[in-house]
Enzyme design. Structure first.
Site, PDB file in Angstrom:
ATOM      1  NE  ARG A 260      -3.651  -2.381   2.244  1.00  0.00           N
ATOM      2  CZ  ARG A 260      -4.588  -2.732   3.106  1.00  0.00           C
ATOM      3  NH1 ARG A 260      -4.895  -1.909   4.092  1.00  0.00           N
ATOM      4  NH2 ARG A 260      -5.234  -3.868   2.978  1.00  0.00           N
ATOM      5  NE  ARG A 275      -1.416   4.249   9.110  1.00  0.00           N
ATOM      6  CZ  ARG A 275      -2.678   3.845   8.979  1.00  0.00           C
ATOM      7  NH1 ARG A 275      -3.126   3.484   7.811  1.00  0.00           N
ATOM      8  NH2 ARG A 275      -3.486   3.850  10.011  1.00  0.00           N
ATOM      9  CD  GLU A 347      -8.527  -2.022  10.677  1.00  0.00           C
ATOM     10  OE1 GLU A 347      -8.674  -0.788  10.749  1.00  0.00           O
ATOM     11  OE2 GLU A 347      -8.626  -2.664   9.626  1.00  0.00           O
ATOM     12  CB  SER A 350     -11.161  -5.086   8.481  1.00  0.00           C
ATOM     13  OG  SER A 350     -12.205  -4.172   8.381  1.00  0.00           O
ATOM     14  NE  ARG A 387      -1.861  -2.272  11.609  1.00  0.00           N
ATOM     15  CZ  ARG A 387      -2.800  -1.369  11.330  1.00  0.00           C
ATOM     16  NH1 ARG A 387      -4.036  -1.547  11.791  1.00  0.00           N
ATOM     17  NH2 ARG A 387      -2.518  -0.301  10.612  1.00  0.00           N
TER      18      ARG A 387
END
Length: 421
Positions: A260, A275, A347, A350, A387
């Site tokens: 990303r 991130r 998070e 999801s 994560r």
RNA sequence: GGAGAGGUGACCGAGUGGUCGAUGGUGCACGCCUGGAAAGCGUGUGUGGCGCAAGUCACCGAGGGUUCGAAUCCCUCCCUCUCCGCCA
């Protein structure tokens, strides 16, 4: 893509959804474009029908040795007119399609209404954040001290938002991947290993395009993209296909790296692994009968939660509200893991029910006897591996800076119980 | 990367300018036959758009073009296969 009939028959429902989502899409052009399109199709089809039958006459005349010059000229004119109408139609359809493709999914009845992140609703909680009784460190300090995380070298190799895992860190990441895949295999997910590069059609099929073009890495000079999530290649496995109704539900899992550009996240979460431009994820993807998708979402969520439980990581489950839920989702649960280093839940998964939104766009249908229809698609992270590693380091740290490896993971770490210097 | 051959409905496979949305076969569904089954016989069997419907239009890898008319001719691209080269 939403069902165009909802726009035709229940325009207010769409407007309400847009308001709930805080979206400001202008729908005023829809009605005109829609009726213009239908009129053009009717007119063009009529002329095509005429051309077809007249052309046949020409063939017959030639057969009989008659001269068809006069009719030919007439049909040629029809052809020109058809071309004009069809190009106008193509343009109208493109405009209409752009409009439709920009409309987010209709929300599930149970999706809470709210403006943003703060209005998400906690629906479940598991485990209790540990009372450490010593000065805790975050994963960056822990990992750097243990020489298992090396951000400096990664910056030399590539740049910001990349990491080099070393020794037990690299081993731990690999252990987590294998552990997750094994658990999900028990749960009935077929393991697939897809390409990490996909074409534009696939990106469009799952709804990454046209909305999020600037968030993905494009290969120079090619219509190829680095996948931002395994959802893209895995959901597109069945693009343009019928799945036998009896085969439903179809469960897949895939481990892939995810890429990303994080174009919109400058300055956010710049520290550590949270991130990154590249991170590993095990993704769960389901194709189910439309009547089953509510139930399947709950199961999906539980399947992902199982990983956190076995790794002894405290977490909570949030039902995302209308203002925070993603473009394509009708309903979504975020699993948020406790990160002692941040003193926050963050998070880590999801889990979304897209209902027929992706299936319509990607034309994924089921067929059973004379019955056919769009499947419902769902996916969820099971889990984001990077994560998870962060959570593991921070939650299972000891006063001496070593890391206790949870029992479930030890078989994957060659029996090792702690990571220490 | 070079040379060649191909891509047609669930599958196999015909079709090289006109009643072809597409022969035939296999498969599948239903019916007849049978104590039951197999075989045999008969009927049916793609997707999508527009239309209340009758119906109509589009689709033969994708996109363009030629033509009164394209699965069929031309161009570009994609994919598959064979041989050569290269490589893990």
């Amino acid at each position: 893509m939403i069902d165009v009939n909802i726009l035709r028959n229940d325009f207010d429902a769409v407007k309400k959804m847009l308001t709930d989502r805080g979206s400001s899409i202008d729908l005023t052009a829809f009605s005109d474009l829609d009726s213009k399109r239908r009129q053009l199709i009717t007119d063009s089809d009529k002329l095509k029908s005429e051309r077809k039958s007249t052309s046949k006459q020409i063939g017959m005349m030639i057969g009989k040795g008659e001269d068809p010059a006069e009719i030919k000229a007439r049909v040629a004119k029809m052809g020109d007119r058809i071309k004009e109408m069809d190009s106008e139609l193509a343009q109208t359809e493109e405009e209409l399609n752009d409009l439709l493709a920009g409309i987010p999914n209709i929300l599930h009845d149970t999706t809470p209404i709210g403006a943003g992140e703060d209005d998400n609703v906690e629906v479940d909680r598991w485990g209790t954040p540990r009372d450490f009784g010593f000065e805790i460190k975050d994963h960056v300090d822990l990992g750097t001290a243990l020489n298992i995380l090396d951000f400096e070298t990664a910056a030399k190799l590539t740049g910001a938002r990349f990491a080099l895992l070393r020794g037990d860190g690299a081993r731990l990441e690999r252990a987590l991947i294998n552990f997750m895949i094994d658990v999900h295999t028990e749960q009935g997910y077929e393991e697939v290993l897809p390409p990490f590069i996909v074409n534009g059609d696939s990106m469009y099929g799952t709804g990454q395009f046209p909305k999020m073009k600037e968030d993905v890495f494009k290969l120079e000079g090619l219509n190829y993209y680095l996948i931002p999530t395994a959802e893209v290649p895995v959901t597109n496995i069945h693009r343009n296909e019928f799945i036998e109704e009896a085969r439903l539900p179809v469960y897949y899992q895939a481990f892939t790296p995810c890429f990303r550009s994080e174009a919109g996240a400058h300055g956010r979460d710049t520290r550590g692994l949270i991130r990154q431009h590249q991170f590993n994820k095990v993704e769960l993807v389901k194709f189910v009968h439309p009547e089953e998708s509510d139930k399947e979402l709950e199961k999906l969520r539980n399947d992902a939660e199982e990983i956190l439980k076995r790794l002894e990581l405290p977490y909570r489950v949030m039902a995302l509200c209308s203002g925070d839920i993603s473009f394509a989702a009708a309903k979504c649960y975020d699993l948020e893991v406790w990160l002692p280093g941040q003193g926050k839940y963050r998070e880590i998964s999801s889990c979304s029910n897209f209902r027929d939104f992706q299936a319509r766009r990607a034309r994924i249908r089921y067929k059973g006897g004379k019955k056919k229809g769009l499947v419902h698609t769902l996916n969820g992270s099971g889990l984001a591996v990077g994560r998870t590693l962060v959570a593991l380091l921070e939650n299972h740290q000891q006063s001496d800076g070593s890391i206790q490896i949870p029992e479930a993971l030890r078989p994957y770490m060659n029996g090792k119980e702690t990571i220490s210097k």
